[in-house]
Write a protein that holds these residues in place. Sequence first.
Motif, PDB file in Angstrom:
ATOM      1  N   GLU A   4       0.832  -1.207   0.000  1.00 17.64           N
ATOM      2  CA  GLU A   4       0.000   0.000   0.000  1.00 17.64           C
ATOM      3  C   GLU A   4       0.869   1.259   0.000  1.00 17.64           C
ATOM      4  OE1 GLU A   4      -2.311  -0.458   3.487  1.00 17.64           O
ATOM      5  OE2 GLU A   4      -3.709  -1.858   2.567  1.00 17.64           O
ATOM      6  N   THR A   5       1.941   1.237   0.758  1.00 17.75           N
ATOM      7  CA  THR A   5       2.829   2.398   0.830  1.00 17.75           C
ATOM      8  C   THR A   5       3.536   2.632  -0.495  1.00 17.75           C
ATOM      9  OG1 THR A   5       3.170   1.957   3.166  1.00 17.75           O
ATOM     10  CG2 THR A   5       4.713   3.448   2.116  1.00 17.75           C
ATOM     11  N   SER A   8       1.029   3.830  -3.077  1.00 16.49           N
ATOM     12  CA  SER A   8       0.611   5.221  -2.875  1.00 16.49           C
ATOM     13  C   SER A   8       1.721   6.194  -3.264  1.00 16.49           C
ATOM     14  CB  SER A   8       0.167   5.449  -1.435  1.00 16.49           C
ATOM     15  OG  SER A   8       1.251   5.310  -0.556  1.00 16.49           O
ATOM     16  N   VAL A   9       2.981   5.831  -3.016  1.00 17.20           N
ATOM     17  CA  VAL A   9       4.101   6.691  -3.441  1.00 17.20           C
ATOM     18  C   VAL A   9       4.122   6.794  -4.965  1.00 17.20           C
ATOM     19  CG1 VAL A   9       6.615   6.809  -3.587  1.00 17.20           C
ATOM     20  CG2 VAL A   9       5.521   6.378  -1.407  1.00 17.20           C
ATOM     21  N   GLY A  12       1.185   8.878  -6.095  1.00 15.56           N
ATOM     22  CA  GLY A  12       1.429  10.278  -5.756  1.00 15.56           C
ATOM     23  C   GLY A  12       2.405  10.932  -6.714  1.00 15.56           C
ATOM     24  N   THR A  38       3.538  13.265  -3.342  1.00 15.31           N
ATOM     25  CA  THR A  38       3.982  12.019  -2.731  1.00 15.31           C
ATOM     26  C   THR A  38       3.544  11.920  -1.276  1.00 15.31           C
ATOM     27  OG1 THR A  38       5.895  12.028  -4.189  1.00 15.31           O
ATOM     28  CG2 THR A  38       5.982  10.583  -2.287  1.00 15.31           C
ATOM     29  N   LEU A  39       3.822  12.950  -0.492  1.00  6.78           N
ATOM     30  CA  LEU A  39       3.450  12.915   0.927  1.00  6.78           C
ATOM     31  C   LEU A  39       1.934  12.936   1.118  1.00  6.78           C
ATOM     32  CD1 LEU A  39       6.161  15.192   2.541  1.00  6.78           C
ATOM     33  CD2 LEU A  39       6.039  12.702   2.480  1.00  6.78           C
ATOM     34  N   VAL A  42       0.784   9.341   0.516  1.00  2.52           N
ATOM     35  CA  VAL A  42       1.135   8.477   1.647  1.00  2.52           C
ATOM     36  C   VAL A  42       0.234   8.771   2.846  1.00  2.52           C
ATOM     37  CG1 VAL A  42       2.954   7.944   3.314  1.00  2.52           C
ATOM     38  CG2 VAL A  42       3.506   8.100   0.898  1.00  2.52           C
ATOM     39  N   ALA A  45      -3.109   7.235   2.143  1.00  3.79           N
ATOM     40  CA  ALA A  45      -3.097   5.789   2.363  1.00  3.79           C
ATOM     41  C   ALA A  45      -3.154   5.469   3.845  1.00  3.79           C
ATOM     42  CB  ALA A  45      -1.847   5.177   1.729  1.00  3.79           C
ATOM     43  N   TYR A  46      -2.446   6.243   4.642  1.00  2.00           N
ATOM     44  CA  TYR A  46      -2.457   6.024   6.093  1.00  2.00           C
ATOM     45  C   TYR A  46      -3.853   6.250   6.672  1.00  2.00           C
ATOM     46  CZ  TYR A  46      -1.652   6.856  11.035  1.00  2.00           C
ATOM     47  OH  TYR A  46      -1.746   6.820  12.395  1.00  2.00           O
ATOM     48  N   ALA A  64      -5.730   7.173  -1.198  1.00  2.00           N
ATOM     49  CA  ALA A  64      -4.439   7.844  -1.325  1.00  2.00           C
ATOM     50  C   ALA A  64      -4.439   8.819  -2.495  1.00  2.00           C
ATOM     51  CB  ALA A  64      -3.332   6.808  -1.498  1.00  2.00           C
TER      52      ALA A  64
END
Length: 89
Positions: A4-5, A8-9, A12, A38-39, A42, A45-46, A64
Amino acid sequence: MLLETLGSVLFGLALAWAAARHLSERLPARRVVFTTGTLGAVFGAYVTHAALGPGHLLATLVGAVAIGAVLLSLLIRPSTRRLRRAFPF
């Protein structure tokens, strides 16, 4: 969680690249755009993962992208031409 991370990066970065390519005159420096995209993805997604829990990969990536797009839209400056108003006062 790692998938997922990474997803999402990548989403992004893709979103920031598309925004920087199509709206370059209305956005700040490219470094700011790519960092925000990007941030933002992320963070999206969080938040989505925290709300839905594990096992919802597609929904987490959609969240995300949505939050990344919202944060990128906050960077857009108004266009340089003046708007005409119906009432001049």
